[in-house]
Enzyme design. Structure first.
Site, PDB file in Angstrom:
ATOM      1  N   MET A  30       0.851  -1.196   0.000  1.00  0.00           N
ATOM      2  CA  MET A  30       0.000   0.000   0.000  1.00  0.00           C
ATOM      3  C   MET A  30       0.886   1.245   0.000  1.00  0.00           C
ATOM      4  O   MET A  30       0.451   2.326   0.408  1.00  0.00           O
ATOM      5  CB  MET A  30      -0.936  -0.016   1.207  1.00  0.00           C
ATOM      6  CG  MET A  30      -1.919  -1.190   1.162  1.00  0.00           C
ATOM      7  SD  MET A  30      -3.472  -0.897   2.004  1.00  0.00           S
ATOM      8  CE  MET A  30      -2.906  -0.616   3.667  1.00  0.00           C
ATOM      9  N   ALA A  32       4.089   3.819   1.075  1.00  0.00           N
ATOM     10  CA  ALA A  32       4.803   4.224   2.303  1.00  0.00           C
ATOM     11  C   ALA A  32       5.903   3.197   2.584  1.00  0.00           C
ATOM     12  O   ALA A  32       6.015   2.666   3.693  1.00  0.00           O
ATOM     13  CB  ALA A  32       3.841   4.358   3.481  1.00  0.00           C
ATOM     14  N   GLU A  35      12.107  -0.549   4.812  1.00  0.00           N
ATOM     15  CA  GLU A  35      13.021  -1.682   4.599  1.00  0.00           C
ATOM     16  C   GLU A  35      12.308  -3.037   4.650  1.00  0.00           C
ATOM     17  O   GLU A  35      12.800  -4.014   4.088  1.00  0.00           O
ATOM     18  CB  GLU A  35      14.158  -1.648   5.634  1.00  0.00           C
ATOM     19  CG  GLU A  35      15.162  -0.511   5.409  1.00  0.00           C
ATOM     20  CD  GLU A  35      15.728  -0.488   3.995  1.00  0.00           C
ATOM     21  OE1 GLU A  35      16.077  -1.561   3.472  1.00  0.00           O
ATOM     22  OE2 GLU A  35      15.795   0.602   3.396  1.00  0.00           O
ATOM     23  N   HIS A  37       9.446  -3.703   3.214  1.00  0.00           N
ATOM     24  CA  HIS A  37       9.070  -3.945   1.811  1.00  0.00           C
ATOM     25  C   HIS A  37      10.321  -4.245   0.982  1.00  0.00           C
ATOM     26  O   HIS A  37      10.291  -5.066   0.061  1.00  0.00           O
ATOM     27  CB  HIS A  37       8.379  -2.712   1.221  1.00  0.00           C
ATOM     28  CG  HIS A  37       7.123  -2.317   1.930  1.00  0.00           C
ATOM     29  ND1 HIS A  37       7.048  -1.220   2.761  1.00  0.00           N
ATOM     30  CD2 HIS A  37       5.892  -2.886   1.950  1.00  0.00           C
ATOM     31  CE1 HIS A  37       5.823  -1.108   3.235  1.00  0.00           C
ATOM     32  NE2 HIS A  37       5.096  -2.113   2.778  1.00  0.00           N
ATOM     33  N   GLY A 147       5.120 -10.078   4.182  1.00  0.00           N
ATOM     34  CA  GLY A 147       5.914 -10.041   5.408  1.00  0.00           C
ATOM     35  C   GLY A 147       5.275 -10.872   6.512  1.00  0.00           C
ATOM     36  O   GLY A 147       4.050 -10.877   6.679  1.00  0.00           O
ATOM     37  N   GLU A 148       6.126 -11.558   7.275  1.00  0.00           N
ATOM     38  CA  GLU A 148       5.618 -12.307   8.442  1.00  0.00           C
ATOM     39  C   GLU A 148       5.142 -11.357   9.536  1.00  0.00           C
ATOM     40  O   GLU A 148       4.448 -11.779  10.452  1.00  0.00           O
ATOM     41  CB  GLU A 148       6.718 -13.223   8.996  1.00  0.00           C
ATOM     42  CG  GLU A 148       6.984 -14.422   8.109  1.00  0.00           C
ATOM     43  CD  GLU A 148       7.965 -15.390   8.728  1.00  0.00           C
ATOM     44  OE1 GLU A 148       8.600 -15.047   9.760  1.00  0.00           O
ATOM     45  OE2 GLU A 148       8.132 -16.491   8.169  1.00  0.00           O
ATOM     46  N   GLN A 153      -2.433 -11.985   8.306  1.00  0.00           N
ATOM     47  CA  GLN A 153      -2.674 -11.680   6.879  1.00  0.00           C
ATOM     48  C   GLN A 153      -2.002 -12.724   5.991  1.00  0.00           C
ATOM     49  O   GLN A 153      -2.592 -13.211   5.011  1.00  0.00           O
ATOM     50  CB  GLN A 153      -2.124 -10.292   6.558  1.00  0.00           C
ATOM     51  CG  GLN A 153      -2.060  -9.987   5.068  1.00  0.00           C
ATOM     52  CD  GLN A 153      -1.683  -8.561   4.777  1.00  0.00           C
ATOM     53  OE1 GLN A 153      -2.521  -7.672   4.873  1.00  0.00           O
ATOM     54  NE2 GLN A 153      -0.431  -8.311   4.424  1.00  0.00           N
ATOM     55  N   SER A 185       7.273  -0.800  10.308  1.00  0.00           N
ATOM     56  CA  SER A 185       5.877  -0.673   9.908  1.00  0.00           C
ATOM     57  C   SER A 185       5.630   0.763   9.472  1.00  0.00           C
ATOM     58  O   SER A 185       6.222   1.700  10.029  1.00  0.00           O
ATOM     59  CB  SER A 185       4.977  -1.014  11.103  1.00  0.00           C
ATOM     60  OG  SER A 185       3.663  -0.576  10.860  1.00  0.00           O
ATOM     61  N   SER A 186       4.733   0.907   8.522  1.00  0.00           N
ATOM     62  CA  SER A 186       4.368   2.265   8.076  1.00  0.00           C
ATOM     63  C   SER A 186       3.760   3.058   9.227  1.00  0.00           C
ATOM     64  O   SER A 186       3.789   4.284   9.230  1.00  0.00           O
ATOM     65  CB  SER A 186       3.348   2.197   6.937  1.00  0.00           C
ATOM     66  OG  SER A 186       3.775   1.287   5.960  1.00  0.00           O
TER      67      SER A 186
HETATM   68  O1  PAF Z   1       0.024  -5.564   3.869  1.00  0.00           O
HETATM   69  C1  PAF Z   1      -0.433  -4.684   3.095  1.00  0.00           C
HETATM   70  O2  PAF Z   1       0.220  -3.675   2.805  1.00  0.00           O
HETATM   71  C2  PAF Z   1      -1.818  -4.859   2.501  1.00  0.00           C
HETATM   72  O3  PAF Z   1      -2.688  -5.442   3.408  1.00  0.00           O
HETATM   73  C3  PAF Z   1      -1.813  -5.601   1.158  1.00  0.00           C
HETATM   74  C4  PAF Z   1      -1.331  -7.031   1.316  1.00  0.00           C
HETATM   75  C5  PAF Z   1      -0.928  -4.870   0.157  1.00  0.00           C
HETATM   76  C6  PAF Z   1      -3.240  -5.652   0.581  1.00  0.00           C
HETATM   77  O4  PAF Z   1      -3.743  -4.377   0.382  1.00  0.00           O
END
Ligand code: PAF
Length: 278
Positions: A30, A32, A35, A37, A147-148, A153, A185-186
Site C-alpha cells: 500500500m 509508504a 526496509e 518492503h 511479510g511475516e 494476513q 511498519s508504516s
Molecule cells: O500488507 C499490506 O500492505 C496490505 O494489506 C496488502 C497485502 C498490500 C493488501 O492491500
C-alpha cells in the site's frame, strides 16, 4: 523500471517482462515503503524472477471508523525506492480500475481470518483477500511475497490461494526490525518520540515469552506476566496469545509451528508483532 497505471499497460508490461525473465514475482503493497518492503522485493529479485510491486491503498480493507485519508502516501519516494531495490515493474492502479462500477464479488475468508485482527477490524480480511486475489489475477506472477510481520494476513492469503487453487506460491519473509527490535511498519511514523522509545518493549515481551515457553514455562502464566509488564509500560494490550501458526487457533501448549502474536496500542498507534514459539 516500468510503470503501469492501467490494465492494458500492465498487460503490455508483464508480456514484455516475460520475454526477458522465466518467472514473475509479485510484492503487493500500500506504499509508504520501508526496509520491510525492501526485503520482500529483494527476495523476489534474488529468486531470479522479474519483480512487480503494486502500490494501492485499498479502501475495502479500511473500516469506516479507520482513517483511509490519513494513510501515508509518497508515490515519488516509493518509486525511487522500488527502482533502487531492483524492481522491474511498478503497478499503480486507481480505485476505479480495482473496483469498477457494478462490481458485486468479494472474498470472505474464514478460518485463519477469524479472531485477533479479524475481530478487532471487522471486514478487514475481506478487503485484503479481495484485493490480493485481484492482484494475483492481474499480474499472473508465479510467486508472491508477504511479510511475516502481518502473520495473520499471511495465513489468510495462503489459505485463500490454496482454497481457490490460484497458481501462485505465497512466500512469507521474516520481519525486518529496527536495531532495538521494533518491527518496521508504516505506522511507526505516527509514534511520538516518547512512544517510539517505549515501542520495542512489545518485541522484548514476545521474545521473553518465547524463551520462557521453550524452557517449559506454562503459557497462561507467562502470557499473563508479559501482558501485565506491557500494561505497566503504558501499552493498551488488545491481545497477546499463543496460536497454531497456520490456523491462528488459540492453543494451550507449545507445538511445532506455534506462534506468539500480539497487538497493543501506544497512544493512537496500534502495533502488531509476532515471533515463533515452537
Ligand atoms: O500488507 C499490506 O500492505 C496490505 O494489506 C496488502 C497485502 C498490500 C493488501 O492491500
Amino acid at each position: 523500471m516500468l510503470i503501469a497505471r492501467t490494465l492494458p499497460d500492465l498487460r503490455a508490461a508483464t508480456a514484455d517482462l516475460r520475454v526477458r525473465a522465466d518467472a514473475l514475482a509479485l510484492v503487493p503493497t500500500m506504499g509508504a515503503l520501508h526496509e520491510g518492503h525492501g526485503a520482500l522485493v529483494a527476495a523476489g529479485v534474488a529468486s531470479g524472477a522479474a519483480t512487480v510491486a503494486s502500490i494501492f491503498v485499498n479502501p475495502l480493507q479500511f473500516a469506516p471508523t479507520e482513517d483511509l485519508a490519513r494513510y501515508p502516501r509518497d508515490e515519488a519516494g516509493d518509486l525511487a525506492k522500488l527502482e533502487a531495490w531492483g524492481c522491474a515493474l511498478a503497478w499503480l492502479p486507481d480505485v476505479a480500475t480495482m473496483y469498477p462500477a457494478g462490481g458485486a464479488t468479494t472474498i470472505v475468508p474464514e478460518g485463519p481470518a477469524e479472531g485477533w485482527e479479524g475481530a478487532a477490524r471487522p471486514g478487514h480480511f475481506r478487503g485484503v483477500a479481495t484485493v490480493v486475489a485481484k492482484l494475483f489475477g492481474q499480474v499472473g506472477a508465479e510467486a508472491a511475497y508477504f511479510g511475516e510481520k502481518d502473520w495473520q494476513q499471511l495465513q489468510v492469503v495462503r489459505r485463500m490461494a490454496a482454497d481457490l487453487h490460484l497458481p501462485v506460491a505465497v512466500i512469507g519473509i521474516p520481519t525486518v526490525r529496527e536495531a532495538d527490535g521494533l518491527a518496521r511498519s508504516s505506522r511507526n511514523r505516527y509514534l511520538t518520540e516518547a512512544e517510539r522509545a517505549r515501542a520495542p518493549a512489545l518485541h522484548r515481551a514476545l521474545s521473553r515469552a518465547a524463551t520462557a515457553l521453550a524452557s517449559g514455562a506454562a503459557p497462561a502464566s507467562t502470557l499473563g506476566a508479559e501482558r501485565a509488564a506491557l500494561e505497566r509500560d503504558g501499552f493498551a494490550v488488545d491481545y497477546l496469545a499463543l496460536v497454531d501458526g497456520p490456523s491462528l487457533r488459540a492453543i494451550e501448549a507449545v507445538r511445532p509451528g506455534a506462534r506468539l502474536i500480539a497487538a497493543a496500542r501506544l497512544g493512537s498507534v496500534r502495533l502488531l508483532d509476532n515471533v515463533a514459539a515452537g
